[in-house]
Scaffold this active site. Structure first.
Site, short mmCIF file in Angstrom:
data_model
loop_
_atom_site.label_atom_id
_atom_site.label_comp_id
_atom_site.label_asym_id
_atom_site.label_seq_id
_atom_site.Cartn_x
_atom_site.Cartn_y
_atom_site.Cartn_z
N VAL A 12 0.66 -1.32 0.05
CA VAL A 12 -0.14 -0.11 -0.09
C VAL A 12 0.77 1.25 0.10
O VAL A 12 1.88 1.40 0.91
CB VAL A 12 -1.00 -0.10 1.23
CG1 VAL A 12 -1.51 1.26 1.48
CG2 VAL A 12 -1.83 -1.12 1.14
N PHE A 13 0.52 2.16 -0.84
CA PHE A 13 1.47 3.53 -1.00
C PHE A 13 0.53 4.43 -0.45
O PHE A 13 -0.56 4.84 -0.80
CB PHE A 13 1.71 3.64 -2.53
CG PHE A 13 2.68 5.00 -2.82
CD1 PHE A 13 4.00 5.07 -2.31
CD2 PHE A 13 2.09 6.08 -3.28
CE1 PHE A 13 4.67 6.24 -2.32
CE2 PHE A 13 2.71 7.57 -3.36
CZ PHE A 13 4.01 7.42 -2.93
N GLY A 14 1.18 5.30 0.45
CA GLY A 14 0.47 6.29 1.02
C GLY A 14 1.43 7.58 0.78
O GLY A 14 2.43 7.63 0.81
N TYR A 15 0.43 8.67 0.45
CA TYR A 15 1.22 10.02 0.13
C TYR A 15 0.73 11.00 1.04
O TYR A 15 1.25 12.05 1.04
CB TYR A 15 1.10 10.23 -1.41
CG TYR A 15 -0.54 10.29 -1.52
CD1 TYR A 15 -1.24 11.52 -1.47
CD2 TYR A 15 -1.18 9.10 -1.98
CE1 TYR A 15 -2.55 11.27 -1.64
CE2 TYR A 15 -2.37 9.17 -2.05
CZ TYR A 15 -3.27 10.14 -2.21
OH TYR A 15 -4.53 10.16 -2.50
N GLY A 16 -0.25 10.91 1.97
CA GLY A 16 -0.99 11.72 2.82
C GLY A 16 -0.84 11.25 4.09
O GLY A 16 0.08 11.10 4.76
N SER A 17 -2.30 11.17 4.79
CA SER A 17 -2.20 10.83 6.17
C SER A 17 -1.86 9.46 6.41
O SER A 17 -1.37 8.97 7.64
CB SER A 17 -3.55 10.89 6.81
OG SER A 17 -4.52 9.89 6.15
N GLU A 92 -10.81 5.99 3.52
CA GLU A 92 -10.90 6.71 2.14
C GLU A 92 -12.15 6.66 1.48
O GLU A 92 -11.90 6.96 0.22
CB GLU A 92 -9.64 6.06 1.35
CG GLU A 92 -8.57 5.98 2.12
CD GLU A 92 -7.64 7.33 2.50
OE1 GLU A 92 -7.98 8.41 2.05
OE2 GLU A 92 -6.88 7.02 3.76
C1 SIN Z 1 -2.97 8.76 1.47
O1 SIN Z 1 -2.60 9.30 2.56
O2 SIN Z 1 -2.27 8.05 0.80
C2 SIN Z 1 -4.24 9.04 1.08
C3 SIN Z 1 -4.76 10.33 1.43
C4 SIN Z 1 -4.98 10.53 2.92
O3 SIN Z 1 -5.76 9.91 3.59
O4 SIN Z 1 -4.57 11.57 3.27
#
Ligand code: SIN
Length: 177
Positions: A12-17, A92
């Site tokens: 799983v790639f996360g870019y925010g929270s 999400e």
């Molecule tokens: C994420 O973090 O990858 C999705 C956006 C978020 O939940 O901030």
């Protein structure tokens, strides 16, 4: 020895929270780069960081040829995949959809990872705006998951700790404080 397959049923790639609060069990976490993507505060949030009356702004990945986005890729053990997907689908849910994208890691090379991305066709989409408009909206919005400002600053700090520079995140973070 680190290998792509060891104990990982899903990346799983996360870019925010998801970077600073993954909140799901994982066997490994690596910094990774999504090439051709950039993160933007272009997705509306009336369920986490805002309300239907005053939606906040949260991040999504936007295709930008020539740019890249540094985030964190998490390896999920096979026996946890269903549970983690269920939790992430719920977390999400406001306009994000599952997409599989390649991300580059220093340790394992390219890894195909699932990422939750909100596209412009979803009903919560807000899109681009001037930096001060985005920052004002973030400063003023609060929701069940907390303030929109904390959301933005938490990511900014997590990236700073790693020495990762993200122009958009820095610009907005400096405007909201
Ligand atoms: C994420 O973090 O990858 C999705 C956006 C978020 O939940 O901030």
């Amino acid at each position: 020895m680190l290998s792509k397959e060891a104990d990982v049923g899903l990346w799983v790639f996360g870019y925010g929270s998801i970077i600073w609060r993954p909140d799901f069990p994982h066997t490994i976490a690596l910094w990774a780069t999504a090439v051709g993507w950039s993160r933007r505060f272009w997705q509306g949030s009336h369920d986490h960081r805002g309300t239907p009356e005053l939606p906040g702004r949260v991040l999504t990945l936007v295709p930008f040829p020539g740019e890249s986005c540094k985030g964190r890729v998490f390896g999920i053990a096979p026996n946890n995949v269903d549970r983690v997907l269920g939790e992430l689908d719920y977390r999400e849910k406001n306009g994000y959809q599952r997409h599989t994208i390649p991300v580059q890691t220093a340790e394992l090379g390219s890894v195909d990872a699932l990422s939750y991305i909100a596209l412009p066709d979803n009903t919560a989409w807000l899109g681009d705006a001037a930096d001060d408009v985005i920052a004002n909206q973030i400063r003023d919005s609060h929701g069940p998951s907390g303030s929109n400002k904390d959301y933005a600053i938490s990511l900014y700090r997590a990236l700073q700790r790693e020495g990762i520079h993200d122009e958009h995140i820095q610009t907005i973070a400096e405007l909201v404080v």
